[in-house]
Enzyme design. Structure first.
Site, mmCIF file in Angstrom:
data_model
loop_
_atom_site.group_PDB
_atom_site.id
_atom_site.type_symbol
_atom_site.label_atom_id
_atom_site.label_comp_id
_atom_site.label_asym_id
_atom_site.label_seq_id
_atom_site.Cartn_x
_atom_site.Cartn_y
_atom_site.Cartn_z
ATOM 1 C CE1 TYR A 198 -4.173 1.828 0.740
ATOM 2 C CE2 TYR A 198 -2.621 3.212 1.922
ATOM 3 C CZ TYR A 198 -3.945 3.109 1.325
ATOM 4 O OH TYR A 198 -4.847 3.993 1.421
HETATM 5 P P1 NAP Z 1 -13.324 1.557 1.088
HETATM 6 O O1 NAP Z 1 -14.380 1.980 1.804
HETATM 7 O O2 NAP Z 1 -12.660 0.212 1.207
HETATM 8 O O3 NAP Z 1 -13.720 1.591 -0.523
HETATM 9 C C1 NAP Z 1 -12.932 1.031 -1.462
HETATM 10 C C2 NAP Z 1 -13.653 1.621 -2.912
HETATM 11 O O4 NAP Z 1 -12.545 1.186 -3.942
HETATM 12 C C3 NAP Z 1 -14.927 0.608 -3.153
HETATM 13 O O5 NAP Z 1 -15.777 1.385 -3.829
HETATM 14 C C4 NAP Z 1 -14.477 -0.485 -4.161
HETATM 15 O O6 NAP Z 1 -15.223 -0.987 -4.960
HETATM 16 C C5 NAP Z 1 -13.276 0.154 -4.827
HETATM 17 N N1 NAP Z 1 -12.300 -0.978 -5.069
HETATM 18 C C6 NAP Z 1 -11.426 -1.698 -4.556
HETATM 19 N N2 NAP Z 1 -10.932 -2.615 -4.932
HETATM 20 C C7 NAP Z 1 -11.376 -2.551 -6.539
HETATM 21 C C8 NAP Z 1 -11.135 -3.056 -7.559
HETATM 22 N N3 NAP Z 1 -10.514 -4.329 -7.595
HETATM 23 N N4 NAP Z 1 -11.721 -2.833 -8.709
HETATM 24 C C9 NAP Z 1 -12.554 -1.747 -8.638
HETATM 25 N N5 NAP Z 1 -12.983 -1.034 -7.659
HETATM 26 C C10 NAP Z 1 -12.196 -1.718 -6.586
HETATM 27 O O7 NAP Z 1 -12.193 2.557 0.983
HETATM 28 P P2 NAP Z 1 -12.133 3.971 1.347
HETATM 29 O O8 NAP Z 1 -11.555 4.465 2.625
HETATM 30 O O9 NAP Z 1 -13.098 4.751 0.825
HETATM 31 O O10 NAP Z 1 -10.820 4.450 0.091
HETATM 32 C C11 NAP Z 1 -11.115 5.148 -1.089
HETATM 33 C C12 NAP Z 1 -9.587 5.760 -1.594
HETATM 34 O O11 NAP Z 1 -9.100 6.449 -0.371
HETATM 35 C C13 NAP Z 1 -8.605 4.537 -1.541
HETATM 36 O O12 NAP Z 1 -7.960 4.824 -2.864
HETATM 37 C C14 NAP Z 1 -7.900 4.542 -0.332
HETATM 38 O O13 NAP Z 1 -6.711 3.868 -0.668
HETATM 39 C C15 NAP Z 1 -7.900 6.044 -0.136
HETATM 40 N N6 NAP Z 1 -7.527 6.265 1.254
HETATM 41 C C16 NAP Z 1 -8.317 6.165 2.270
HETATM 42 C C17 NAP Z 1 -7.991 6.321 3.463
HETATM 43 C C18 NAP Z 1 -8.888 5.831 4.894
HETATM 44 O O14 NAP Z 1 -8.347 6.235 5.987
HETATM 45 N N7 NAP Z 1 -9.991 5.257 4.662
HETATM 46 C C19 NAP Z 1 -6.865 7.269 3.746
HETATM 47 C C20 NAP Z 1 -6.093 7.411 2.887
HETATM 48 C C21 NAP Z 1 -6.308 7.050 1.425
HETATM 49 P P3 NAP Z 1 -16.468 -2.172 -4.634
HETATM 50 O O15 NAP Z 1 -17.275 -1.053 -3.514
HETATM 51 O O16 NAP Z 1 -17.233 -2.192 -5.947
HETATM 52 O O17 NAP Z 1 -15.883 -3.033 -4.149
#
Ligand code: NAP
Length: 262
Positions: free
Chosen positions: A167
């Site tokens: 990651y």
């Molecule tokens: P999340 O709730 O786990 O959601 C992840 C999203 O990415 C979901 O909509 C999922 O689609 C999609 N996804 C995952 N794998 C995929 C694949 N193989 N193909 C297509 N779509 C895929 O995560 P989140 O926290 O909202 O994260 C969103 C972004 O922010 C990510 O890039 C994450 O790394 C980044 N981020 C998050 C945090 C945090 O603290 N949460 C911090 C920094 C950065 P499905 O629903 O269709 O599975």
């Protein structure tokens, strides 16, 4: 602001997205859902892509349509190169104005046990797929003379993190990719930037929040004293997608409750 412009019209001229078509990957839940809703509220029609994006009813469709905008769902597993290429080709033919590369995944294990498969999967979704989508949609934006691309970075674009080597590699690289694309396309009217969320309460961080020691360790370092909500991130993305950010290129914008200031 000129004396003949009302405050509402001035705000709209800076932040309004009426008539724009925005793609949000990973729009089905978490941060992506909040971004899709925020961009729709600003006036954009939304294409939501995801691995499990329903063709029919969904929370994101309801959120977008509640703002009177259209929602188009596209299903693509971004860990599958053929599906990523097909999505990119589809989007390149749609005159997309805004691309938000939000979809992302995480695999947690100590470096010595982090398998090739874990590393490759995370890098494939978080980095390679984002590049392929940006390349294909960006080429079309350059041809049309403008557009906005927002990638999703992380605190681990700046720091090493713990037990997430794949990651961290992907998120550090996405910051570099953002700058590389910005350098090429800034003079062509295409803004490429990234948002770097801090610790946000989504499925991505469920494991951390369910571990009382780790959760406390993280919270104690956040000056704001709380985890972010997905909506905390969406406003910064709206800014980067708007005319207000026309002179912002290659920036990686932290929205982190002050985490990096510590
Ligand atoms: P999340 O709730 O786990 O959601 C992840 C999203 O990415 C979901 O909509 C999922 O689609 C999609 N996804 C995952 N794998 C995929 C694949 N193989 N193909 C297509 N779509 C895929 O995560 P989140 O926290 O909202 O994260 C969103 C972004 O922010 C990510 O890039 C994450 O790394 C980044 N981020 C998050 C945090 C945090 O603290 N949460 C911090 C920094 C950065 P499905 O629903 O269709 O599975």
């Amino acid at each position: 602001m000129t004396t003949t412009t009302s405050p509402a019209a001035y705000t709209e001229s800076l932040f309004g997205l009426a008539g724009r078509l925005a793609v949000v990957t990973g729009a089905g839940r978490g941060i992506g859902l909040a971004i899709a809703e925020c961009l729709a509220a600003a006036g954009a029609d939304i294409i939501g892509a995801g691995a499990r994006m329903p063709a029919g009813e969904s929370a994101v469709r309801a959120a977008v349509e509640a703002h009177g905008r259209t929602f188009t769902p596209l299903q693509a597993d971004l860990s599958d190169r053929e599906q990523t290429a097909a999505l990119a080709a589809d989007l390149a033919g749609r005159d997309v104005d805004i691309l938000v590369n939000n979809a992302g995944t995480i695999r947690r294990s100590p470096a010595a046990e982090h398998t090739d498969a874990d590393f490759d999967h995370v890098v494939e979704v978080n980095l390679r797929a984002a590049f392929v989508l940006a390349r294909e949609v960006g080429r079309s934006m350059v041809r049309r003379g403008g557009g906005k691309i927002v990638n999703t970075a992380s605190m681990l674009s700046f720091q090493g993190g713990v037990r997430v080597p794949g990651y961290t590699a992907s998120k550090s690289a996405i910051a570099g990719l953002t700058k590389a694309l910005a350098n090429e396309w800034a003079s062509r009217g295409v803004n490429v930037n990234a948002v770097a969320p801090g610790y946000v309460a989504t499925d991505n961080t469920r494991e951390l929040r369910e571990d009382p020691a780790r959760s406390q360790e993280i919270l104690s370092r956040i000056p704001a004293g709380r985890w972010a909500a997905p909506s905390d991130i969406a406003g910064a993305v709206l800014f980067l997608c708007s005319r207000a950010a026309d002179y912002v290129h290659g920036a990686v914008v932290p929205v982190d409750g002050g985490w990096l200031a510590r």
